[in-house]
Design a protein around this motif. Structure first.
Motif, PDB file in Angstrom:
ATOM      1  N   ARG A  18       0.839  -1.199   0.000  1.00  0.00           N
ATOM      2  CA  ARG A  18       0.000   0.000   0.000  1.00  0.00           C
ATOM      3  C   ARG A  18       0.865   1.236   0.000  1.00  0.00           C
ATOM      4  N   ARG A  19       0.328   2.289  -0.598  1.00  0.00           N
ATOM      5  CA  ARG A  19       0.979   3.598  -0.479  1.00  0.00           C
ATOM      6  C   ARG A  19       0.083   4.527   0.315  1.00  0.00           C
ATOM      7  N   GLY A  47       0.398   8.403   1.142  1.00  0.00           N
ATOM      8  CA  GLY A  47       1.191   9.634   1.062  1.00  0.00           C
ATOM      9  C   GLY A  47       2.610   9.292   0.645  1.00  0.00           C
ATOM     10  N   ASP A  48       3.573   9.706   1.462  1.00  0.00           N
ATOM     11  CA  ASP A  48       4.982   9.445   1.145  1.00  0.00           C
ATOM     12  C   ASP A  48       5.439   8.068   1.584  1.00  0.00           C
ATOM     13  N   VAL A  49       4.580   7.388   2.348  1.00  0.00           N
ATOM     14  CA  VAL A  49       5.011   6.124   2.944  1.00  0.00           C
ATOM     15  C   VAL A  49       4.515   4.955   2.117  1.00  0.00           C
ATOM     16  N   ALA A  50       5.449   4.052   1.808  1.00  0.00           N
ATOM     17  CA  ALA A  50       5.082   2.830   1.107  1.00  0.00           C
ATOM     18  C   ALA A  50       5.244   1.663   2.068  1.00  0.00           C
ATOM     19  N   LEU A  51       4.245   0.802   2.120  1.00  0.00           N
ATOM     20  CA  LEU A  51       4.294  -0.353   3.017  1.00  0.00           C
ATOM     21  C   LEU A  51       4.639  -1.586   2.206  1.00  0.00           C
ATOM     22  N   TRP A  52       5.736  -2.267   2.579  1.00  0.00           N
ATOM     23  CA  TRP A  52       6.192  -3.459   1.897  1.00  0.00           C
ATOM     24  C   TRP A  52       6.074  -4.634   2.853  1.00  0.00           C
ATOM     25  N   LEU A  82       8.511   2.287   4.318  1.00  0.00           N
ATOM     26  CA  LEU A  82       9.586   3.157   3.844  1.00  0.00           C
ATOM     27  C   LEU A  82       9.006   4.506   3.447  1.00  0.00           C
ATOM     28  N   GLU A  83       9.578   5.552   4.005  1.00  0.00           N
ATOM     29  CA  GLU A  83       9.151   6.898   3.629  1.00  0.00           C
ATOM     30  C   GLU A  83      10.186   7.407   2.635  1.00  0.00           C
ATOM     31  N   ARG A  84       9.805   7.427   1.362  1.00  0.00           N
ATOM     32  CA  ARG A  84      10.721   7.802   0.285  1.00  0.00           C
ATOM     33  C   ARG A  84      12.024   7.022   0.397  1.00  0.00           C
ATOM     34  N   GLY A  85      11.870   5.734   0.670  1.00  0.00           N
ATOM     35  CA  GLY A  85      13.031   4.857   0.706  1.00  0.00           C
ATOM     36  C   GLY A  85      13.719   4.755   2.057  1.00  0.00           C
ATOM     37  N   VAL A  86      13.402   5.660   2.982  1.00  0.00           N
ATOM     38  CA  VAL A  86      14.052   5.623   4.295  1.00  0.00           C
ATOM     39  C   VAL A  86      13.148   4.868   5.255  1.00  0.00           C
ATOM     40  N   LEU A  87      13.719   3.959   6.004  1.00  0.00           N
ATOM     41  CA  LEU A  87      12.950   3.112   6.914  1.00  0.00           C
ATOM     42  C   LEU A  87      12.254   3.942   7.980  1.00  0.00           C
ATOM     43  N   GLY A 146      14.567   9.619  -8.282  1.00  0.00           N
ATOM     44  CA  GLY A 146      13.866   9.717  -7.008  1.00  0.00           C
ATOM     45  C   GLY A 146      13.828   8.390  -6.291  1.00  0.00           C
ATOM     46  N   ILE A 147      14.505   7.389  -6.826  1.00  0.00           N
ATOM     47  CA  ILE A 147      14.329   6.024  -6.300  1.00  0.00           C
ATOM     48  C   ILE A 147      15.523   5.606  -5.461  1.00  0.00           C
ATOM     49  N   MET A 148      15.230   5.006  -4.315  1.00  0.00           N
ATOM     50  CA  MET A 148      16.278   4.444  -3.466  1.00  0.00           C
ATOM     51  C   MET A 148      16.647   3.090  -4.067  1.00  0.00           C
TER      52      MET A 148
END
Lengths: 711, 216
Positions: B80-81, B83-88, B98-103, B193-195
């Motif tokens: 799920r996404r 906002g800025d946070v993606a849930l893996w 991960l918020e824009r790639g940062v844990l 923009g990708i980590m």
């Protein structure tokens, strides 16, 4: 619940973490003194002599030591950083012509001064202050650390003043201190506080040194002032020298093994295990899998049309029920309105109620239509009635899921109130009537009778409960004993009405036993009030009527309750019959949730024997559910009539299974240990009392647990 | 009663499988205790699994993750996404946010990162500041929230990211963080923009988490 960033919290978390990550690596050089060695009497000490350092706050230690005169089991609990309590159960060999003596003793230790650069640590100890007196002694001891070396010196009385003693220095203050009365009262005078014996009689010096050879090994030598007079006079033991030597090996972070050569005549072994409820396992926060994430609503307009469509409503209800069941939560009842959803939930899985609420709320965000903004959750306890009402705003859930301060903010924005008046929610189809059953093996134990430490019964049990609607519960349990020796308990020698001391007869004759068969009605008499009436065979030994009312506001730390019972003693065969003894008992109770996890309960009233008095219970409760507590009851039954032990007292320990395994479970391991079970101060053992099931859903309980709301 | 008959009695009783419909009984107890003795699978060389053919077949975003201090490996799929946070999520109930790639959070690891304050960290990683405060929250043994805060210094240079999905030009950012008792270094490789690749410290009970973006 406030986020804490004290240095102490960081240090605690870090030291636990370091130990957890690096299992096989040795302890750092400084940390060999992090935890004092436990001696052969189960307290911080050298071998037979004590030292002055306390254990860490909340440490619970079990020690088992064996030597030629005795085997000792000791339970030590660091109640506060400055006070610790000890319960010791020792098997003294060849104590009397009748053979071994099983002795129970309590200690209290006061750690009056911490060690600083200039000052040693100082502790005042009262050993066996209320038992049969075999181990009775008092001492004041000081210990100082010099790098790898620790030196201890102390002054002792009683058992600690028996070797090379001199006239009591306290005799300077009052003559009575120079002599010490004998513990000759006999078995019926045991269990009293004996405060007028303390610090009396000859005093003697003792001391010793401990040297940390490396991170795991400690060498020890001591000069003991304990003459072992009793053991020597019974020829159980030879005391050739006052010097003891030993070595301790720290096998694990919490396990020590000691070997010693005592008094020039005997070899002894000691094993000690330390458990700290604040730091119980290496996986803080638990191992349960990830929760369902919040479903964030899109910016589309919220459509309200669905709330009048009965097919949609039915579908939503069954979807919610299925989804909640998949996370281990039962949906009892639900009301869906255009902007608000109210659910009544039963938690069978999570020991932490805030976690159950958080996970259920997130599951609901994935199912409820976009227009529903308010989610109200009523958690239901064992009584079938809602304990409280928690109101959450869906926008808050969406906003706070990943917010740094999400835990505190979600608690601050949630509204917690009394679930009164009872909300009329539509029960889900098939929920009521609720029928639950189970059967399986059981093991039951009684402890500390004079003959043996433990008596066990094994057998099969079957239990069932039937709830036609929320609040009315019929339940029963039948046990079939297959094997065991609890029935061999010797006949009670009590001179007062035998209300509890016939346990052996009940165990022997109750081969097929009806443990309980009751009908219980729970109800809400008014705001902040809870009520219960239970009728039937209430417990193993008594049947009748029990009624209770509890006043407990959701946000309060204080509760008041009144309970009245009228019961009759059941037949020894635990069947359907009764004996002739009938009694009305009852108590007024005050419950208080104090600071630092201490919980106090005071019950005043009439006990099963018709005696009037009161019980004080103090528990130290940890927010992961571990509880360690002690209780004592004083009634108008004279100590002589009560018999051995003089008054009812004991300790109790409760550890949730989830604390040990890291996986969520509502099962608990609970034990109440009484040094002696007799007939004074005996309370009816009726199940389903209100306070325990209600308090978990109130503010004090939920706030302490809220750290797991997003877990 | 002899010890032998007691032992036999206990054995007989323990062997009888209890049964219930209310979640009580031996079955649930056994399941709970089984987790105590769970064993770990042997580590697998990821390049033997993540081949170009394998990557060509993937249609959903995918990350390869490792917990080097625990010897654990897994693939993470996007759940799920928000906002800025993606849930893996990994297969065994573990999730990583991960918020824009940062844990910013983990769940299911034991000693999870509950949440993190990363606003200064995000600016610093993107070169807008050279020092940042990072606050991370955990649960202690009593399920109470505890904070760890760190002061982090940043160094950036151009270095390609060598991942299982290929070599990408990237900016490498080294984040050197110091707290009261702990110190760690996180490393990020960012491309566009990708980590692409990162090695981030999760917490004292978990250690580091390394991630490589396999499929965008």
């Amino acid at each position: 619940m406030v986020a804490r960033m004290s240095a102490r919290a960081l240090r605690t978390a870090l030291s636990a973490g370091v130990a957890g990550l690096m299992l096989a690596q040795p302890l750092a050089a400084q940390s060999v003194w992090d935890r004092p060695v436990l001696n052969f009497l189960g307290v911080p000490g050298i071998l037979d002599m004590p030292t002055a350092h306390p254990m860490r706050d909340a440490d619970l230690a079990y020690s088992l030591s064996a030597q030629s005169s005795a085997i000792r089991n000791t339970l030590y609990f660091q109640i506060t950083p400055h006070i610790s309590g000890v319960f010791r159960y020792a098997q003294q060999f060849d104590y009397a012509t009748t053979g071994d003596q099983y002795d129970r003793s309590f200690d209290l230790l006061f750690h009056v001064a911490e060690e600083t650069e200039l000052r040693p640590a100082i502790t005042v100890g009262l050993q066996d202050f209320g038992g049969t007196g075999i181990y009775a002694g008092e001492y004041i001891v000081a210990t100082k650390t010099f790098g790898r070396l620790r030196a201890t010196a102390g002054l002792g009385w009683g058992r600690y003043g028996s070797f090379n003693g001199f006239e009591n220095p306290l005799g300077f203050f009052a003559d009575r201190f120079t002599t010490r009365p004998d513990q000759t009262g006999g078995i019926t005078e045991t269990g009293r506080l004996d405060a007028d014996h303390w610090f009396r009689g000859d005093a003697a010096l003792f001391g010793g040194v401990q040297y940390a050879l490396n991170d795991r090994t400690i060498l020890m030598a001591e000069y003991s002032s304990d003459a072992y007079e009793g053991e020597v006079s019974r020829d159980v033991f030879e005391r050739r020298s006052p010097l003891n030597f030993g070595i301790t090996y720290r096998a694990r972070r919490n396990l020590d093994v000691s070997l010693a050569y005592l008094y020039g005549s005997t070899v002894a072994v000691n094993l000690s295990y330390v458990f700290n409820p604040k730091d119980p396992n290496r996986r803080p926060g638990g191992l349960e899998g990830a929760p369902t994430p919040v479903a964030v609503r899109g910016p589309s307009a919220a459509d309200l049309g669905w709330s009048t469509n009965s097919t949609t409503l039915t579908n939503l209800r069954s979807q919610a029920q299925a989804a909640l069941e998949s996370i281990g939560v039962e949906l009892d009842a639900m009301r869906l309105e255009g902007r608000r959803a109210t659910v009544r939930l039963r938690n069978g899985t999570y020991p932490n109620n805030a976690q159950m609420i958080g996970r259920s709320a997130r599951v609901l965000t994935n199912i409820l239509p976009a227009s529903v903004e308010t989610i109200v959750i009523e958690p239901v306890g064992g009584t079938g009635l809602s304990g409280s009402r928690v109101t959450l705003q869906r926008s808050d859930l969406e906003e706070l899921e990943y917010a740094a301060d999400g835990s505190w903010d979600s608690f601050a924005r949630a509204r917690l109130e009394d679930a009164y008046p009872h909300a009329d929610l539509d029960p889900l189809a098939g929920v009521y009537p609720r029928f639950r059953y189970g059967f399986g093996p059981y093991a039951e134990a009684t402890y500390f009778d004079p003959g043996t430490p433990v008596r066990l019964d094994f057998g099969l049990e079957a239990h069932a409960s039937y709830e036609p609607y929320a609040g009315l519960i019929f339940s029963g349990q039948v046990k079939q004993r297959l094997s065991g020796n609890r029935g061999d308990l010797p006949e009670s020698n009590s001179t007062i009405q035998r209300v509890r001391s016939d346990a052996g007869l009940y165990a022997r004759e109750g081969v097929t036993a009806l443990s309980h068969l009751t009908a219980a009605q729970y109800f809400r008499p008014g705001k902040n009030l809870y009520g219960r009436v239970t009728v039937g065979y209430l417990e193993t030994m008594y049947g009748g009527v029990s009624a209770e009312v509890l006043w407990k506001p959701v946000e309060s730390n204080l509760g008041f309750g009144v309970e009245v019972n009228h019961v009759r003693q059941r037949d020894f065969d635990q069947g359907f019959g009764f004996q002739s003894y009938e009694v009305t008992t009852g108590h007024a109770s005050v419950y208080y949730q104090g600071n630092n996890g201490f919980h106090y309960q005071l019950d005043l009233g009439r006990y099963l024997g018709g005696d009037w008095g009161g019980t004080l219970t103090v528990d130290r409760e940890f927010r992961n559910g571990v509880k360690v507590g002690a209780f004592a009851t004083l009634t108008d039954i004279p100590f002589e009539d009560f018999g051995e032990g003089s008054f009812d007292k004991g300790i109790r320990i409760e550890v949730p299974l989830s604390v040990i395994t890291g996986r969520p479970s509502t099962a608990k391991l609970a034990r109440t240990l009484r040094p002696v079970t007799r007939d004074g101060g005996a309370r009816l053992n009726v199940g389903g009392r209100l306070y325990e099931s209600v308090r978990d859903h109130h503010q004090a309980g939920l706030q302490g647990e809220w750290g797991k709301f997003w877990r | 009663m002899t010890l032998r008959s007691a032992a036999l009695g206990l054995l007989a009783v323990a062997m009888l499988a209890g049964c219930s419909n209310d979640g009580s009984g031996l079955g649930t107890l056994r399941a709970s205790l089984a987790s105590l003795g769970a064993s770990r699978a042997a580590p697998v060389d990821p390049s033997s699994v993540v081949t170009p053919e394998f990557l060509a077949q993937q249609t959903e975003p995918l990350i390869y993750a490792e917990l080097p201090d625990r010897g654990a490996q897994s693939g993470l799929t996007l759940v799920r996404r928000s906002g800025d946070v993606a849930l893996w999520a990994a297969a065994d109930g573990i999730s990583v946010a991960l918020e824009r790639g940062v844990l910013t959070a983990t769940r299911g690891l034991g000693g999870d990162l509950m949440s993190a304050e990363l606003s200064e960290v995000q600016s610093a990683i993107r070169g807008q500041r050279s020092r940042a405060v990072r606050v991370m929250r955990y649960l202690d043994g009593e399920d109470q929230e505890v904070l760890r805060s760190f002061i982090c210094d940043y160094a950036r240079r151009s270095e390609p990211a060598d991942t299982l999905a290929g070599r990408f030009p990237a900016i490498r950012v080294d984040e050197d963080c110091a707290g009261l008792d702990t110190q760690f270094v996180n490393t990020y490789w960012i491309n566009g923009g990708i980590m692409r690749k990162s090695r981030q410290w999760v917490g004292p009970f978990v250690g580091f988490l390394t991630m490589e973006r396999l499929v965008d």
